[in-house]
Each structure stands twice: as structure tokens, then as C-alpha cells.
Design an enzyme around this catalytic site. Structure first.
Site, PDB file in Angstrom:
ATOM      1  N   ASP A  50      11.011  -7.881  24.959  1.00 42.92           N
ATOM      2  CA  ASP A  50       9.634  -7.930  24.485  1.00 42.92           C
ATOM      3  C   ASP A  50       8.772  -8.790  25.413  1.00 42.92           C
ATOM      4  OD1 ASP A  50       7.247  -8.657  22.830  1.00 42.92           O
ATOM      5  OD2 ASP A  50       8.348  -7.559  21.297  1.00 42.92           O
ATOM      6  N   SER A 100       2.695  -6.134  19.801  1.00 39.55           N
ATOM      7  CA  SER A 100       4.055  -5.617  19.626  1.00 39.55           C
ATOM      8  C   SER A 100       4.164  -4.635  18.474  1.00 39.55           C
ATOM      9  CB  SER A 100       5.036  -6.774  19.422  1.00 39.55           C
ATOM     10  OG  SER A 100       5.187  -7.514  20.613  1.00 39.55           O
ATOM     11  N   HIS A 151      10.218  -9.213  12.166  1.00 40.47           N
ATOM     12  CA  HIS A 151       9.113  -9.273  13.129  1.00 40.47           C
ATOM     13  C   HIS A 151       8.710  -7.879  13.591  1.00 40.47           C
ATOM     14  CE1 HIS A 151       6.834 -11.514  16.334  1.00 40.47           C
ATOM     15  NE2 HIS A 151       6.771 -12.378  15.335  1.00 40.47           N
ATOM     16  N   HIS A 289       4.205 -16.281  26.100  1.00 42.24           N
ATOM     17  CA  HIS A 289       3.018 -16.815  25.428  1.00 42.24           C
ATOM     18  C   HIS A 289       2.883 -18.323  25.655  1.00 42.24           C
ATOM     19  CE1 HIS A 289       1.288 -13.440  23.313  1.00 42.24           C
ATOM     20  NE2 HIS A 289       2.436 -13.110  22.759  1.00 42.24           N
TER      21      HIS A 289
END
Length: 469
Positions: A50, A100, A151, A289
Site C-alpha cells: 500500500d 486506499s 482498514h 505518510h
């Protein structure tokens, strides 16, 4: 043409491009012909690093070359020609820069949806998630991840939900679906003590006949039963790999992504109708991030180790399609030129802790000498007195509660200081619209074309096992 008309027309043209539905539409080459398929796959393992920008893949490979003298599994299989390779456009229905949830939903539901949604269109329409489709034809299905199992990326293969933020609700949706293997973090969404509604979701899974694993040994013990498995190994996300490697307790209690992948394959490989597994290196995105380079590099390598587990199985099995990709780029990191670039990059070889670990150890009364020692202990180099002041000035006056807030910590400032000692820098702290890497191996890989939109992979998976719709 008059000058005024020229500018008027140019403005209209620019506006037309900005609003063009072609930029956000579903893929126009998702109609794959079964005649293009040489052999059907029985199983699919879909691996997602990811938030992996190309710089992330590159730095992980460079780290492995300079430490163990070999390429990453991903790059080695580009080099030896085993992987078929493509570039992928990752836009969502609402933006050129996806999140995402929408990125995963393009694969999961086969249709681009707005950012934040899980297989739910702008007008509320539901698109059936792909693991539900595979479960309906008898395959075992599951997901493993290093972030909460509720998630966005694992959820995008499993559920319809108007918001990725509804993680307590997503945990209950998983119970209703009764998939075969679900592993990751996210205890707060299953535990009666931690949920706002005090609902014991674990109890529901136990009643439904699941093994519940909260440690690595519990996960391994599940291999002795034929029960479906829910594994939840942390309150929120699982630890960064670099922190995991330097902590014996974590190593004993928390499985790696590769270990979870191996257990998931072994739990499902006996199915006569085959299995479909999604594997996510979710902490790669979180590190990007945070501009956390040690967290990023080591978690990308951990993802690569999971890829090796999956690929080794696929090579031996001969009936398994491997797809490995990312949902979007993030932060555009890279190793940059300097007189000591090689020497500085080598610092990652001896680092023991992530930047996040440093941030978590900041407190209001931390002395400059203590911060210097903290970084030296965890990362092996001493920053200057002026750089120490930059960090301490940022946290001065923050309450203890605020010091626990990820968003109030000087991640970006610390990353900029880090670059002085490692030559690794970041372009931003958020997702990018970059076209990304996508690769495939095994039966069905021949369907992959050199440039695709993200929705392509939904139909590719279905067609690879002979499902036409």
C-alpha cells in the site's frame, strides 16, 4: 483568431480537460476475452504494498543489494523475466489522486468509486466485492495485513460501506460474511472493552466456529484445526518491521506479514475449489505518510518476504496466479545525490528504530542531550544542537495528550533532518497520482497488458479462473 477569443477558447479547453469523464471512468479495456486465456488458475494471491512509490521499491532493493548482495524478490523477477509487467493508472471516481478505499474498490468491485467509499458509487449503488464473488463459487477467501484488518484495503475486497471510517461496522460485516482467514491488527474494533457500543464481536466469531488468535503461537496452533481463523495481533496497526526486529517480545508475540501469509496459504490450500487471498503491506503507506524512511524501507522488505512466500507456493503449485502491485504512490521518496550518498544510505543497515519510535518517545521535559542519545541509540547518528532545537521547539508547550497525537509530532521536520545524514528525502506527506508498478505470474498472467487502469485487475482476476461476469 482574436487574442481575446484565443484565451476564451483556451480556458474552455482547460476546463473541459479538468472535468473530462474519461479521466475518472472505469477502464475501457476491461473486456477480456476468454480466448486470451491459456490456462485457468485455481488460486489467486493478490499482494498490495500500500502506498508504494517507485522510490520505495528502489530503495528497498538497493538496501538488499548493499546488505545481502541480492535483489528483492520483486526486482529479481523483473530481471529474470518471470513477471509480466504493467504500469497502472490509479485514479478514483472523484479525483486523479485516489485514497486506499477507492483504490482498493477499483479492484474489489471493478468500478471506480469516490474517495472514502468501499464499493459504493456516488449515487449509493453497491458493487459486489470480489471475495464475495469468489466465495459464492466455492473458493476459500481471506485477507492478511499489517494494519487493522478492518482498514480500507482489505475491506475493499470484502464489503460495501459508504465510509472506510466505519471500522466497527466493518468488523461486524466480516462476521456476517464468514470468510475463511482474516488477520491483521485492529483489536479496538472487535473487543467489547474498547468498542463504544460494548459489543463483543470476538464472541460472535467464536460462536460461528472460528479460531481466535491474538499471538503468533495462537496463529500457528490454528494450523492444527480445520476452523476458519480470525487473527488480531494489535490494538491498531502492527509494529513497524524495524521496531519488531529489535524487540524480542514483539518477535515472540506478533507475526510478520510473511508468517501470516504462509499460515493463510496453508489454511486454505486444501480447498478443492481453490482459494483467493489478499496480502497487504499496509504499514508501507503509513511510513510514507510519516516520511519515516527506516519504517518505509524495512516494511517494504517485509512485504517482499511475503511475496517470496506466495511466489514459492505458486511456483510449486502451478495453478496459482500472483498479482503484485500498489493502490497508489505516496510521498515520492528517493535516495538523492551527495558526496556521501552511498555512505549515508548505508546507515539504514544498522538502524534499530523507526522515526515513529523516536516521535513516540518525545515528552515535554525531554532535555536536548536526552533527544540526542535517543536518536543515537535508535538510529546510530547524532544530530546537531540546532537540529535538536528544531524538534524540541516544535513540541514545547504541548500537553501529554497532545504529545500522543500523531498529527502534532514533527515527522516532516525530522525527515528533513534525516536527509542530512541519509540522503533520503520525500516530496510530500500524501498520496500521489503517479502511475504505479503492477506485475503478474502464473496462469492468467498473460491477460495483463502493458498499461492498465486499476479496474482492469477486477476482471482479470475473474477471467483468470474462468468466471465471465
Amino acid at each position: 483568431m482574436k487574442r481575446r477569443d484565443f484565451f476564451r477558447n483556451s480556458s474552455l479547453t482547460a476546463a473541459g480537460l479538468a472535468l473530462s469523464p474519461m479521466l475518472f471512468s472505469a477502464d475501457d479495456n476491461t473486456s477480456l476475452l476468454l480466448a486470451d486465456l491459456k490456462d485457468e488458475a485455481k488460486n489467486i494471491i493478490f499482494l498490495v504494498s500500500d502506498g508504494m512509490s517507485i522510490g520505495t521499491l528502489t530503495m528497498a532493493d538497493l538496501h538488499l543489494q548493499t546488505t545481502v548482495g541480492k535483489h528483492s524478490t520483486w526486482i529479481e523477477n523483473y530481471k529474470n523475466g518471470r513477471f509480466k509487467r504493467a504500469s497502472m493508472d490509479t485514479a478514483s471516481a472523484s479525483s486523479l489522486v485516489t485514497d486506499s478505499a477507492a483504490g482498493g474498490s477499483a479492484w474489489g468491485g471493478g468500478v471506480r468509486v469516490p474517495n472514502g467509499a468501499l464499493n459504493v458509487g456516488a449515487n449509493g449503488e453497491f458493487h459486489k466485492p470480489i471475495l464475495q464473488k469468489f466465495k459464492a463459487v466455492g473458493k476459500k477467501v481471506g485477507c492478511v495485513t499489517t494494519v487493522p484488518i478492518t482498514h480500507a484495503t482489505p475491506a475493499s475486497f470484502c464489503v460495501n460501506n459508504k465510509s472506510r471510517n466505519n471500522q466497527p461496522e466493518i468488523a461486524e460485516q466480516y462476521l456476517e460474511l464468514k470468510f475463511d482467514v482474516m488477520m491483521g491488527g485492529g483489536d479496538q474494533y472487535f473487543s467489547a472493552e474498547k468498542r463504544d457500543d460494548k459489543k463483543d464481536v470476538y464472541a460472535g466469531f467464536k460462536t460461528a466456529g472460528y479460531d481466535i488468535a491474538k499471538t503468533k503461537s495462537g496463529m500457528n496452533n490454528s494450523l492444527n484445526t480445520n476452523k476458519p481463523l480470525l487473527g488480531v495481533f494489535s490494538d491498531d496497526s502492527m509494529p513497524y518491521t524495524i521496531d519488531h526486529k529489535s524487540d524480542k517480545k514483539l518477535q515472540n508475540e506478533v507475526p510478520t506479514l510473511a508468517e501470516m501469509t504462509g499460515v493463510a496459504i496453508n489454511k486454505m490450500k486444501g480447498s478443492s475449489d481453490g482459494f483467493v487471498l489478499q496480502v497487504e503491506g499496509g504499514k508501507v503507506d503509513w511510513a510514507a505518510h510519516a516520511n519515516d524512511a527506516p519504517g518505509l524501507i524495512y516494511d517494504q522488505i517485509a512485504f517482499d518476504e511475503a511475496l517470496k512466500v506466495a511466489l514459492d507456493f505458486a511456483i510449486e503449485d502451478g495453478n496459482t496466479l500472483i498479482i503484485v502491485t500498489t493502490d497508489h504512490g505516496n510521498a515520492n521518496p528517493g535516495l538523492f545525490k551527495g558526496s556521501k550518498a552511498d555512505e549515508n544510505f548505508a546507515r539504514y543497515q544498522t538502524m534499530k528504530k523507526s522515526n515513529t519510535w523516536v516521535m513516540q518517545n518525545l515528552h515535554a521535559n525531554l532535555k536536548p542531550s536526552q533527544l540526542t542519545e535517543l536518536i543515537e541509540f535508535g538510529q546510530g547518528f547524532a544530530i546537531s544542537d540546532d537540529e535538536v532545537k528544531i524538534i524540541l521547539n516544535h513540541v514545547e508547550g504541548l500537553s501529554e495528550e497532545e504529545l500522543q497525537d500523531y498529527n502534532k509530532m514533527p515527522y516532516e521536520k525530522f525527515a528533513q533532518i534525516h536527509k542530512n545524514y541519509t540522503n533520503v528525502g520525500f516530496g510530500d506527506m500524501n498520496h500521489s497520482a503517479d502511475f504505479v508498478e503492477c506485475a503478474a505470474f502464473g496462469p492468467g498472467s498473460e491477460l495483463l497488458t502493458p498499461f492498465i487502469k486499476n479496474t482492469f485487475l477486477h476482471n482479470m482476476m475473474l477471467r483468470s479462473v474462468g468466471i465471465t461476469k
